[in-house]
Scaffold this active site. Structure first.
Site, PDB file in Angstrom:
ATOM      1  N   LYS A  91      38.957  49.602  32.069  1.00 47.93           N
ATOM      2  CA  LYS A  91      38.613  48.231  32.024  1.00 47.93           C
ATOM      3  C   LYS A  91      38.610  47.555  33.390  1.00 47.93           C
ATOM      4  O   LYS A  91      38.014  46.623  33.942  1.00 47.93           O
ATOM      5  CB  LYS A  91      39.363  47.198  30.952  1.00 47.93           C
ATOM      6  CG  LYS A  91      38.960  46.030  30.696  1.00 47.93           C
ATOM      7  CD  LYS A  91      37.644  45.530  30.217  1.00 47.93           C
ATOM      8  CE  LYS A  91      37.368  44.161  30.345  1.00 47.93           C
ATOM      9  NZ  LYS A  91      37.823  43.213  29.464  1.00 47.93           N
TER      10      LYS A  91
ATOM     11  N   LYS B  80      42.286  36.697  36.425  1.00 52.76           N
ATOM     12  CA  LYS B  80      43.403  37.330  36.070  1.00 52.76           C
ATOM     13  C   LYS B  80      43.115  38.899  36.101  1.00 52.76           C
ATOM     14  O   LYS B  80      44.027  39.955  36.717  1.00 52.76           O
ATOM     15  CB  LYS B  80      43.483  36.898  34.636  1.00 52.76           C
ATOM     16  CG  LYS B  80      44.736  37.674  33.874  1.00 52.76           C
ATOM     17  CD  LYS B  80      44.332  38.741  32.996  1.00 52.76           C
ATOM     18  CE  LYS B  80      43.568  38.179  31.817  1.00 52.76           C
ATOM     19  NZ  LYS B  80      43.312  39.401  30.867  1.00 52.76           N
TER      20      LYS B  80
END
Lengths: 298, 298
Positions: free
Chosen positions: A176, A244
């Site tokens: 990811k 983030k």
């Protein structure tokens, strides 16, 4: 097990992604126990047939598989490892599937804690955004043991299309991170290309159209390029969440001894966007950072 | 006009791209007059039915449409504007189609010179690489007048699939600069993503596979990602040419008053690759610049 022979699924985190994912599970006949920090989406899903869990612990006590879909690493740590958390209620042999995007190191730590409690764990972050969540076409990147993956696969197939066991615990989060690196950098590339066309007096819509036919083709140029042309920055995926994720990317690269300059640049751009008040906008709003100086000020 | 009613095409520049393009034109029944700095590819095409022109001027004297497919801006200036160049031989009403990737400002200057000689001009750079040239699936980005575009369209349709008149003279080169920006930056993004996976101990082939199903999907991840996994850097498209194109990108951005930081980074990476001896390799060799420091040296 539910009376229909399917595992009971606990679902914690009913945000922009979690809610449509939970709905797709219910549509396929799974019994759901749901929990969310804000009560609104819980009430919605209860009306559609889900049960409400009063805490992550309560959800876990009633579930064979617990799915978490939360914003960030600290959220997952709190919901799983904290007071009244999943771990306090998890049945022996039950499985935690964390589909949030978090730090690989935290994913491994959470999985270890679950296994110590005689549970099973997978990290399974996704790509595809709200559209992929709603249409059940998410890409799912999984880290964990093969047998646990095999057992959960029917659930994944209810949520997505391209489902790959990438490696051991934490590997889903590494994949990811790689995904978010590519997506973030490609958004910046597309933004600069369309801004360049506009600054040089050429119609960026025509440039997008012709670029889609060659090596520059990407899902980002297609979808996010269109958003940029429309000036439509309703998320989608919020810039502050991509910031983030880019922090996770650069930290993971650093921990692995790798310099990733384009990843670092994308983090820098998202930070600039967030600091200038664009954190709640779609990540394609990177386009708004690019403004040609007028001839007079050059 | 050739006896078959089709325009006679002059083709100058029979390199990695030009030769298969010239072949596709001949296959469709166009009569070709060809010229190239090195004699080899001329002899090949003459064997297949083309005529040889002794100079760009000689080619132009025999042609209704002259196509140039050359490495860089100075080559186009020399071949078109120089001694024994296209301009000296161009017939009134004939069309110059420059399909090289060059500076937008040079493209405009060349077009102006052609129009002064009562000719017509298009800039029409392409994307799609050797594969696209061979399979006649190039993207073609065109700048120039609508009526000239319409007249040349059947020729373009013999060479490519996605053909767009982007704007006035030079606009095709602006679109190509935008294209090269996206392609160069995306290659760096894919290289960093696969290097990150590897450095973190995850199989990069699996990461590529799962990323292809989500927002990270791109033609670059698909094709160049596979090249990186294979360590196969036979060009394709040479890194030194992409470096040249990224110079055009950053110069065009500068002239337009735009900061394009990802574009600047990609130029920097290609320069590093070329300076370390990788200029003749495929542009996907950017992957070779990324090496994780071993744990010992961190």
């Amino acid at each position: 097990m539910a009376p229909n022979g399917k595992p009971v699924i606990g679902f914690i985190g009913l945000g922009i992604m979690g809610k449509p994912m939970a709905r797709n599970l219910m549509k396929t006949g799974y019994s759901l126990v749901v929990h969310n920090r804000g009560r609104g989406p819980v009430d919605e899903l209860v009306k559609e047939g889900a049960r409400a869990g009063s805490s992550p612990k309560d959800v876990a006590q009633q579930s064979d598989v617990v799915i978490t879909m939360l914003p960030d690493s600290p959220d997952v740590e709190e919901v799983v490892l904290g007071k009244d958390g999943v771990l306090e209620g998890l049945r022996p042999g039950a499985t935690l599937v964390d589909m949030s995007t978090i730090k690989p190191a935290v994913a491994r730590r959470v999985a270890e804690a679950v296994v110590k409690k005689l549970g099973k764990a997978l990290d399974a972050p996704v790509s595809g955004g709200e559209k992929g969540a709603t249409e059940a076409t998410l890409s799912i990147m999984v880290g964990g043991p093969q047998d646990v993956f095999d057992a959960v696969l029917p659930i994944f197939q209810t949520l997505g299309k391209n489902i790959v066991l990438v490696g051991d615990s934490g590997a889903g989060q590494i994949a990811k991170a790689a995904n978010q690196l590519v997506v973030g950098v490609t958004i910046e590339a597309v933004a600069e290309a369309l801004a360049l066309a506009e600054a040089a007096g050429v119609d960026p819509a025509k440039v997008r159209a012709v670029l889609l036919g060659g090596f520059a083709q990407s899902k980002i140029l297609d979808m996010h390029g269109q958003r940029m042309l429309d000036g439509n920055f309703v998320p989608g995926f919020k810039a502050k969440l991509h910031q983030k994720d880019m922090r996770i990317v650069t930290e993971t690269a650093q921990e692995s001894g790798l310099d990733a300059p384009a990843g670092a640049l994308a983090l820098d751009r998202f930070t600039k966007l967030v600091d200038s008040g664009g954190g709640e906008k779609d990540h394609s709003a990177l386009r708004t950072l690019l403004k040609a100086k007028s001839a007079a000020t050059r």
